[in-house]
Design an enzyme around this catalytic site. Structure first.
Site, PDB file in Angstrom:
ATOM      1  N   TYR A 178      -1.044  -0.176  10.482  1.00 29.11           N
ATOM      2  CA  TYR A 178      -1.254  -0.480   9.060  1.00 29.11           C
ATOM      3  C   TYR A 178      -0.076   0.027   8.233  1.00 29.11           C
ATOM      4  CZ  TYR A 178      -3.628  -1.063   4.593  1.00 29.11           C
ATOM      5  OH  TYR A 178      -3.959  -1.463   3.309  1.00 29.11           O
ATOM      6  N   SER A 213       0.856  -1.183   0.000  1.00 24.55           N
ATOM      7  CA  SER A 213       0.000   0.000   0.000  1.00 24.55           C
ATOM      8  C   SER A 213       0.892   1.232   0.000  1.00 24.55           C
ATOM      9  CB  SER A 213      -0.900   0.026   1.238  1.00 24.55           C
ATOM     10  OG  SER A 213      -1.558   1.278   1.365  1.00 24.55           O
TER      11      SER A 213
END
Length: 255
Positions: A154, A141
């Site tokens: 995250y 990501s």
């Protein structure tokens, strides 16, 4: 001969859309996820649109690390071979500040997104070394390019995926095994739909088309889509802290 792709986390989000996209491109599919009911629904939808595609399903929680190799080998046996393993299973962050009592959620993010991904990568690499061919695709990501306020675990997990991909790619250098790391920007999936800001958002079908094309091209490391995230990824690393906070919706000031 039809190629075979195995996708972990194939029950929702980008994994679900990618499964449909790859079936349309002539691949047979192995799908592994916790939500068997969602995978069965997806299998029915694929069968309606692409009846020529063979789809095998297996229940898998990647945090049950010892079970991962057996599921991968079981799918390989059922489908005749594996050509691509997409390491996609993951969960979102706690959406809270460090120190706000979210450690258990943060630990789950690391256990799933990092250790679960490594367990999958280990099993896939072992299979491909024995087979003497294959491609491992790691889904990272752009959140891994800079630690974002309110999404520490995250961001850490996706930074780890990029570093892990670098290591696998170096280890596979000079062999018939390819290692691809893809870093999506904001793709409209449940994992990010509660965020206040989703710049350069694209729909999940477009995201799946881009991901599939990059997989087939055998790229090393790419953002999804390339523009503007190939530039924004570099910019994110050098932005002043205050700008990062403002772009993230001011999460450093609390929820």
């Amino acid at each position: 001969m039809r190629k075979v792709v195995l996708i972990t986390g194939g029950s929702s989000g980008i994994g679900q859309a990618l499964a449909m996209e790859m079936a349309g491109r002539g691949y047979d599919l192995g799908l592994a996820a916790r939500r068997v009911d969602a995978m069965e629904e997806l299998k029915r939808a694929i069968g309606e649109r692409h009846p020529e595609a063979t789809v095998e399903l297996r229940a898998l929680d990647v945090t049950d690390y010892a079970s991962v190799p057996g599921v991968i080998e079981d799918l390989a046996a059922a489908l005749g071979r594996l050509d691509i393993v997409v390491v996609n299973a993951g969960v979102g962050g706690s959406r809270g500040l460090v120190g706000a009592g979210n450690f258990d959620k943060d630990r789950r993010v690391i256990e799933t997104n990092v250790i679960g991904a490594m367990a999958t990568g280990e099993a896939a690499m072992r299979h491909f070394r024995a087979q003497k061919s294959g491609q491992i695709v790691l889904i990272g990501s752009v959140a891994g390019f800079r630690g974002l306020p309110g999404s520490a675990s995250y961001s850490v997990s996706k930074a780890a995926i990029n570093t892990y991909g670098d290591a696998l790619r170096n280890e596979a250098h000079g062999t018939p095994i390819k290692v691809t790391t893809l870093n999506p920007g904001y793709i409209d999936t449940p994992i990010n739909q509660d965020l206040k800001s989703r710049p350069f958002l694209i729909d999940v079908e477009k995201g799946a088309r881009i991901v599939a094309s990059m997989i087939e091209s055998g790229v090393g490391v790419r953002t999804v889509p390339r523009w503007p995230w190939n530039v924004m990824g570099r910019v994110m690393r050098v932005l002043p802290t205050g700008m990062v906070v403002r772009m993230s919706g001011g999460r450093a000031q609390g929820d």
